[in-house]
Scaffold this active site. Sequence first.
Site, PDB file in Angstrom:
ATOM      1  N   CYS A  39      -0.255   2.331   0.266  1.00 30.45           N
ATOM      2  CA  CYS A  39      -0.324   1.053   1.055  1.00 30.45           C
ATOM      3  C   CYS A  39       0.083   1.633   2.736  1.00 30.45           C
ATOM      4  O   CYS A  39      -0.079   0.656   3.626  1.00 30.45           O
ATOM      5  CB  CYS A  39       1.240   0.370   0.781  1.00 30.45           C
ATOM      6  SG  CYS A  39       1.229  -1.164   1.427  1.00 30.45           S
ATOM      7  N   ASP A  40      -0.179   2.829   3.039  1.00 34.04           N
ATOM      8  CA  ASP A  40      -0.282   3.258   4.313  1.00 34.04           C
ATOM      9  C   ASP A  40      -1.384   4.249   4.606  1.00 34.04           C
ATOM     10  O   ASP A  40      -0.957   5.319   5.149  1.00 34.04           O
ATOM     11  CB  ASP A  40       1.010   3.716   4.851  1.00 34.04           C
ATOM     12  CG  ASP A  40       1.229   3.775   6.471  1.00 34.04           C
ATOM     13  OD1 ASP A  40       0.383   3.079   7.309  1.00 34.04           O
ATOM     14  OD2 ASP A  40       1.962   4.437   6.887  1.00 34.04           O
ATOM     15  N   LEU A  41      -2.421   4.430   3.891  1.00 34.91           N
ATOM     16  CA  LEU A  41      -3.266   5.435   3.703  1.00 34.91           C
ATOM     17  C   LEU A  41      -4.014   5.235   5.275  1.00 34.91           C
ATOM     18  O   LEU A  41      -4.881   4.385   5.508  1.00 34.91           O
ATOM     19  CB  LEU A  41      -4.338   5.206   2.531  1.00 34.91           C
ATOM     20  CG  LEU A  41      -5.203   6.348   2.320  1.00 34.91           C
ATOM     21  CD1 LEU A  41      -4.510   7.687   2.094  1.00 34.91           C
ATOM     22  CD2 LEU A  41      -6.042   5.897   1.212  1.00 34.91           C
TER      23      LEU A  41
END
Length: 189
Positions: free
Chosen positions: A53-55
């Site tokens: 979710c925060d790549l």
Amino acid sequence: MMIVSEYPSKGDLGSYLQKKGCLQPTKALRFALDIARGMNYLHECKPEPVIHCDLKPKNILLDSGGQLKVVGFGLVRLSKISPDKAQLAPGAQIDSSSLYMAPEVYKAGIFDRSVDAFSYGLIFYEMIEGAPPFHPKSPEDAAKIISLEGMRPPFKLKSKNYPPDLRELFEECWDPEPVVRPTFSEIIA
């Protein structure tokens, strides 16, 4: 609980790309495979997949052997809706300036692991193009263009810089419909 990892002597991918600009197609493909393999491992975890979710390039580290490692877990709080669906937890703080964020996360909707494929497509694009999507716009403006206006970054380089089927992969990763986005096992293949 904590995650302990090796020291990334060569820093993060974001800093590396700032120094190097666009990568040779073979190096970009090798890096992209490293990321895809790491994300495939997370998405195939049992009993529940791990949605990153925060790549983004700052959450991908380069080790002394030139291999990329995915990091940055736990910064985004998720509420599980089902084993493969989630949404941001109430009060969760997200970095709305992250232009790598999938539209459904940006809009605080329900999402699945395809959000990571969306981010992956933008990172891979940056490795080939040598600049973040919609550069020189600010990350905040780029995130709005991508998430609210539904636009995708233009291909600036000539087609010879893109290995066969790469544009198609980018477009599948960026698809507005999450079900169209490829899984990481499909990306690896």
